[in-house]
Design an enzyme around this catalytic site. Structure first.
Site, PDB file in Angstrom:
ATOM      1  CE  LYS A  65     -13.500  -2.495   1.150  1.00 15.77           C
ATOM      2  NZ  LYS A  65     -12.310  -2.699   1.997  1.00 15.77           N
TER       3      LYS A  65
ATOM      4  CE  LYS B 104      -6.612  -7.154  -1.659  1.00 13.59           C
ATOM      5  NZ  LYS B 104      -6.888  -6.851  -0.264  1.00 13.59           N
TER       6      LYS B 104
ATOM      7  CE  LYS C   1      -4.432  -1.561   1.670  1.00 16.90           C
ATOM      8  NZ  LYS C   1      -5.547  -1.379   2.566  1.00 16.90           N
TER       9      LYS C   1
HETATM   10  N1  AQP Z   1      -9.818  -9.858  -3.457  1.00 23.74           N
HETATM   11  C1  AQP Z   1     -10.145 -10.474  -2.332  1.00 23.74           C
HETATM   12  N2  AQP Z   1     -10.334 -11.811  -2.314  1.00 23.74           N
HETATM   13  C2  AQP Z   1     -10.688 -12.469  -1.164  1.00 23.74           C
HETATM   14  N3  AQP Z   1     -10.866 -11.827   0.007  1.00 23.74           N
HETATM   15  C3  AQP Z   1     -10.694 -10.491   0.025  1.00 23.74           C
HETATM   16  N4  AQP Z   1     -10.811  -9.586   1.006  1.00 23.74           N
HETATM   17  C4  AQP Z   1     -10.532  -8.353   0.525  1.00 23.74           C
HETATM   18  N5  AQP Z   1     -10.244  -8.422  -0.778  1.00 23.74           N
HETATM   19  C5  AQP Z   1     -10.332  -9.752  -1.117  1.00 23.74           C
HETATM   20  C6  AQP Z   1     -11.162  -9.911   2.380  1.00 23.74           C
HETATM   21  O1  AQP Z   1     -12.198  -9.035   2.793  1.00 23.74           O
HETATM   22  C7  AQP Z   1     -12.028  -8.749   4.184  1.00 23.74           C
HETATM   23  C8  AQP Z   1     -12.051  -7.294   4.416  1.00 23.74           C
HETATM   24  O2  AQP Z   1     -10.939  -6.681   3.811  1.00 23.74           O
HETATM   25  P1  AQP Z   1     -10.717  -5.145   4.109  1.00 23.74           P
HETATM   26  O3  AQP Z   1     -11.764  -4.371   3.458  1.00 23.74           O
HETATM   27  O4  AQP Z   1     -10.612  -4.911   5.552  1.00 23.74           O
HETATM   28  O5  AQP Z   1      -9.315  -4.804   3.559  1.00 23.74           O
HETATM   29  P2  AQP Z   1      -8.513  -5.290   2.333  1.00 23.74           P
HETATM   30  O6  AQP Z   1      -8.164  -6.730   2.501  1.00 23.74           O
HETATM   31  O7  AQP Z   1      -7.383  -4.342   2.188  1.00 23.74           O
HETATM   32  O8  AQP Z   1      -9.568  -5.150   1.140  1.00 23.74           O
HETATM   33  P3  AQP Z   1      -9.524  -4.178  -0.065  1.00 23.74           P
HETATM   34  O9  AQP Z   1     -10.774  -4.360  -0.839  1.00 23.74           O
HETATM   35  O10 AQP Z   1      -8.242  -4.393  -0.815  1.00 23.74           O
HETATM   36  O11 AQP Z   1      -9.563  -2.776   0.622  1.00 23.74           O
HETATM   37  P4  AQP Z   1      -8.680  -1.521   0.341  1.00 23.74           P
HETATM   38  O12 AQP Z   1      -8.710  -1.338  -1.142  1.00 23.74           O
HETATM   39  O13 AQP Z   1      -9.324  -0.410   1.098  1.00 23.74           O
HETATM   40  O14 AQP Z   1      -7.320  -1.856   0.848  1.00 23.74           O
HETATM   41  C9  AQP Z   1     -10.714  -9.401   4.627  1.00 23.74           C
HETATM   42  O15 AQP Z   1     -11.004 -10.628   5.249  1.00 23.74           O
HETATM   43  C10 AQP Z   1     -10.009  -9.627   3.325  1.00 23.74           C
HETATM   44  O16 AQP Z   1      -9.128 -10.733   3.406  1.00 23.74           O
END
Ligand code: AQP
Length: 347
Positions: free
Chosen positions: A209, A206, A123
């Site tokens: 969002k 990955k 990040k």
């Molecule tokens: N692509 C993914 N595949 C499977 N699991 C996923 N998770 C997130 N993306 C995927 C799971 O969703 C839960 C919440 O994640 P989060 O929102 O707390 O943070 P993150 O993992 O950083 O998700 P994002 O979408 O990538 O958010 P941003 O873009 O804000 O950093 C977790 O259990 C995660 O494993």
């Protein structure tokens, strides 16, 4: 890292997990996390689910959008099957035990452990001098989220595995340092065919969002046409689907679509590949889009219905926060005692 000094103690099974309201929920969040959250609740396990708004602000969030995204994520949880009377559902900032225990864990976690966190490196990228201190410390707050409830199991996607390992290290070090068998050594629960849903534009990245490209992800708020269009345009190659998973070894984009299909249909990827062996993407992608619409549109419809009553969502989150606080506060009070803080204020 620390070795346990105590014999394993059994802690009652309790599930905690959270999602950042840092944008709209994606298919990755749904398949990797939310769908599992509902299953655990339906298995009758004690489940505590949190919209981790304090994690969200580790990167800049517009305050109006943050509130909106938090409500929308809560609506997404309920629409996907979380029942706020059976699970505890709340937003993190309403239960101050998270931040308080997070500080204590900042003093337990070692700099060396934190610097190994790959999500921070991903990040922060080349910009690590300019990102917030919170982004660096975030995994210690995540450990506090979990251990404020002495949660024994955390359903997460694959990307969060390292943070759960850090949570275990923090619990072990705390238990060792204070010679108390106080915190459980939490287990990650990483299950299903889609523990790492990849971007529709790049099967090696990955689905996220915060990806600048909306085409890279399916949002839980996308309508049927948008879902179909995104799957139609998803990056693939020109080869037909092979007859075994082995044939997808060097085809990450195709593998991703097979995994998504499997997770949505509650099938194994092997069964999907057997069904579509030899098919062109011109056949497979519309089938995947139809399946995704069938599974997601009831959730989308319910979400938009729930969003018409934001006061009710706030009420549910407030009630969940009171129930969460009733569990976390006594645990935190014991932590303060253990570390040697005077607790003489009359309340
Ligand atoms: N692509 C993914 N595949 C499977 N699991 C996923 N998770 C997130 N993306 C995927 C799971 O969703 C839960 C919440 O994640 P989060 O929102 O707390 O943070 P993150 O993992 O950083 O998700 P994002 O979408 O990538 O958010 P941003 O873009 O804000 O950093 C977790 O259990 C995660 O494993």
């Amino acid at each position: 890292m620390s070795e346990p000094v105590q014999t394993p103690q059994t802690f009652p099974t309790r599930i905690f997990s959270g999602i950042q309201p840092s944008g709209g929920l994606t298919l990755g969040n749904y398949l990797g996390a939310l769908k599992r959250f509902v299953q655990k609740q339906d298995e009758g396990i004690e489940t505590i689910y949190c919209l981790v708004d304090m994690h969200a602000i580790t990167t800049w969030q517009d305050p109006i959008k943050l509130r909106q995204q938090t409500r929308e994520a809560a609506a997404g949880f309920i629409a996907a099957g979380i029942d706020p009377t059976r699970s505890i559902l709340f937003n993190q900032s309403q239960v101050s035990a998270h931040a308080e225990l997070g500080w204590i864990f900042n003093c337990v976690a070692r700099m060396g452990w934190m610097s190994r966190m790959t999500q921070f490196k991903d990040k922060a990228g080349k910009n690590s001098e300019n990102v917030s201190l919170g982004l660096y410390a975030y995994p210690a707050l995540m450990a506090a989220d979990i251990l404020a409830y002495k949660a024994t199991h955390v359903p997460v996607g694959e990307d969060q595995k390292q943070h759960i390992e850090l949570t275990r290290d923090i619990a072990l070090k705390f238990n060792n340092d204070y010679k108390e068998n106080f915190f459980p050594i939490t287990e990650p629960v990483i299950e299903g065919a889609a523990t790492r849903v990849m971007s529709l534009r790049d099967g090696t990245k990955k689905m996220s969002k915060s990806d600048p490209s909306d085409q890279s992800r399916i949002n839980l708020t996308d309508d049927a046409d948008t879902i179909a269009k995104k799957f139609r345009k998803a990056k693939t190659d020109a080869e037909p689907l092979p007859d075994s998973l082995e044939g997808l070894k060097d085809r990450p984009d195709a593998r991703n679509l097979i995994n998504i299909y499997a997770a949505l249909a509650d099938m194994t990827p092997e069964a999907v590949i057997t069904e579509y062996a030899g098919a062109q993407f011109g056949t497979f992608k519309p089938a995947l889009a139809d399946l995704a619409v069938a599974k997601l549109s009831p959730i989308t419809t319910k979400m938009s219905h729930l969003m018409q009553d934001p006061a009710e969502i706030d009420r549910i989150l407030g009630e969940g926060a009171s129930r969460a606080d009733a569990i976390a506060r006594p645990i935190l009070d014991q932590v303060y005692d253990i570390v040697g803080m005077i607790r003489s204020r009359q309340v």
